[in-house]
Motif scaffolding. Structure first.
Motif, PDB file in Angstrom:
ATOM      1  N   UNK A  11     -57.006 -47.961 -15.853  1.00  0.00           N
ATOM      2  CA  UNK A  11     -57.557 -47.642 -14.357  1.00  0.00           C
ATOM      3  C   UNK A  11     -58.437 -46.408 -14.651  1.00  0.00           C
ATOM      4  N   UNK A  12     -59.378 -46.220 -13.881  1.00  0.00           N
ATOM      5  CA  UNK A  12     -60.207 -45.027 -13.947  1.00  0.00           C
ATOM      6  C   UNK A  12     -60.345 -45.159 -12.243  1.00  0.00           C
ATOM      7  N   UNK A  13     -59.606 -44.056 -11.531  1.00  0.00           N
ATOM      8  CA  UNK A  13     -59.713 -44.325 -10.242  1.00  0.00           C
ATOM      9  C   UNK A  13     -60.723 -43.372  -9.467  1.00  0.00           C
ATOM     10  N   UNK A  14     -61.516 -42.685 -10.466  1.00  0.00           N
ATOM     11  CA  UNK A  14     -62.692 -42.108  -9.784  1.00  0.00           C
ATOM     12  C   UNK A  14     -64.018 -42.255 -10.542  1.00  0.00           C
ATOM     13  N   UNK A  15     -64.977 -42.640  -9.797  1.00  0.00           N
ATOM     14  CA  UNK A  15     -66.350 -42.875 -10.573  1.00  0.00           C
ATOM     15  C   UNK A  15     -67.425 -42.510  -9.466  1.00  0.00           C
ATOM     16  N   UNK A  16     -68.417 -42.141 -10.155  1.00  0.00           N
ATOM     17  CA  UNK A  16     -69.774 -41.627  -9.059  1.00  0.00           C
ATOM     18  C   UNK A  16     -70.826 -41.425  -9.829  1.00  0.00           C
ATOM     19  N   UNK A  17     -71.855 -42.369  -9.589  1.00  0.00           N
ATOM     20  CA  UNK A  17     -73.249 -41.998 -10.489  1.00  0.00           C
ATOM     21  C   UNK A  17     -74.302 -41.447  -9.530  1.00  0.00           C
ATOM     22  N   UNK A  18     -74.684 -40.386  -9.815  1.00  0.00           N
ATOM     23  CA  UNK A  18     -75.758 -39.831  -8.920  1.00  0.00           C
ATOM     24  C   UNK A  18     -76.999 -40.700  -8.900  1.00  0.00           C
ATOM     25  N   UNK A  30     -77.590 -38.643 -15.600  1.00  0.00           N
ATOM     26  CA  UNK A  30     -76.124 -38.666 -15.250  1.00  0.00           C
ATOM     27  C   UNK A  30     -75.477 -39.962 -15.420  1.00  0.00           C
ATOM     28  N   UNK A  31     -74.514 -40.009 -15.746  1.00  0.00           N
ATOM     29  CA  UNK A  31     -73.848 -41.336 -16.085  1.00  0.00           C
ATOM     30  C   UNK A  31     -72.158 -41.074 -16.011  1.00  0.00           C
ATOM     31  N   UNK A  32     -71.660 -42.325 -16.012  1.00  0.00           N
ATOM     32  CA  UNK A  32     -70.266 -42.445 -16.150  1.00  0.00           C
ATOM     33  C   UNK A  32     -69.976 -43.468 -17.368  1.00  0.00           C
ATOM     34  N   UNK A  33     -69.049 -43.090 -18.137  1.00  0.00           N
ATOM     35  CA  UNK A  33     -68.987 -43.837 -19.363  1.00  0.00           C
ATOM     36  C   UNK A  33     -67.165 -43.935 -19.540  1.00  0.00           C
ATOM     37  N   UNK A  34     -67.020 -45.252 -20.185  1.00  0.00           N
ATOM     38  CA  UNK A  34     -65.766 -45.645 -20.526  1.00  0.00           C
ATOM     39  C   UNK A  34     -65.662 -45.507 -22.021  1.00  0.00           C
ATOM     40  N   UNK A  35     -64.961 -45.006 -22.739  1.00  0.00           N
ATOM     41  CA  UNK A  35     -65.192 -44.876 -24.342  1.00  0.00           C
ATOM     42  C   UNK A  35     -63.606 -45.669 -24.612  1.00  0.00           C
ATOM     43  N   UNK A  36     -63.932 -46.790 -25.479  1.00  0.00           N
ATOM     44  CA  UNK A  36     -63.019 -47.838 -25.683  1.00  0.00           C
ATOM     45  C   UNK A  36     -62.722 -47.497 -27.023  1.00  0.00           C
ATOM     46  N   UNK A  54     -66.021 -49.626   0.364  1.00  0.00           N
ATOM     47  CA  UNK A  54     -66.510 -50.377   1.650  1.00  0.00           C
ATOM     48  C   UNK A  54     -66.863 -51.808   1.403  1.00  0.00           C
ATOM     49  N   UNK A  55     -66.606 -52.196   0.429  1.00  0.00           N
ATOM     50  CA  UNK A  55     -66.872 -53.766   0.208  1.00  0.00           C
ATOM     51  C   UNK A  55     -66.148 -54.513  -1.097  1.00  0.00           C
ATOM     52  N   UNK A  87     -74.801 -43.336  -6.280  1.00  0.00           N
ATOM     53  CA  UNK A  87     -74.410 -42.155  -4.964  1.00  0.00           C
ATOM     54  C   UNK A  87     -73.492 -42.983  -4.160  1.00  0.00           C
ATOM     55  N   UNK A  88     -72.693 -43.948  -4.885  1.00  0.00           N
ATOM     56  CA  UNK A  88     -71.346 -44.516  -4.049  1.00  0.00           C
ATOM     57  C   UNK A  88     -70.242 -44.391  -5.058  1.00  0.00           C
ATOM     58  N   UNK A  89     -68.982 -43.893  -4.286  1.00  0.00           N
ATOM     59  CA  UNK A  89     -67.772 -43.741  -4.833  1.00  0.00           C
ATOM     60  C   UNK A  89     -67.224 -45.112  -5.482  1.00  0.00           C
ATOM     61  N   UNK A  90     -66.761 -45.285  -6.632  1.00  0.00           N
ATOM     62  CA  UNK A  90     -65.892 -46.557  -7.159  1.00  0.00           C
ATOM     63  C   UNK A  90     -65.198 -46.147  -8.033  1.00  0.00           C
TER      64      UNK A  90
END
Length: 125
Positions: A11-18, A30-36, A54-55, A87-90
């Protein structure tokens, strides 16, 4: 070499892409990455579910990480079943049929002085 390392659920509890970046694409976008990391001798069939405040959750996003390989996946590039909202937390849950190791990295280049953050995800199973 078949190395038994990792977990099958992360689990990654924090994510946000500007919504915008400062610098040339794709290197300084700007990016979020999961390194596997898949250190086993079997291909890892990976599923990612993304959660919003919210969804309903979205997913699964599916990919394969070959045996004895690593894969760096930008969340910005995920588009099936739908692109990740900017621009949405995930948050995300990453599951695999073989043990893997997941690290989370973010590059925030909204200002000229870039910020890079990295942490190990929460593993279970």
């Amino acid at each position: 070499m078949d190395t038994k390392i990792g977990h099958t659920t992360w689990a990654i509890a924090e994510g946000y892409i500007p919504g915008w970046s400062n610098g040339p694409k794709p290197a300084l976008e700007s990016h979020e990455t999961c390194c596997i990391l898949n250190a086993s001798n079997r291909d890892a069939h990976v599923r990612i579910h993304v959660y919003y405040e919210d969804r309903d959750p979205v997913g699964p996003y599916t990919l394969t990480v070959k045996a004895g390989r690593t894969r760096h996946l930008r969340f910005n590039e995920l588009d099936d079943p739908e692109p990740i909202a900017k621009e949405t937390p995930f948050a995300s849950v990453i599951s695999s049929d073989v043990p893997i190791v997941v690290q989370h990295t973010r590059l925030d280049s909204r200002q000229a002085e870039n910020a890079l953050m990295s942490t190990i995800a929460f593993g279970q199973g």
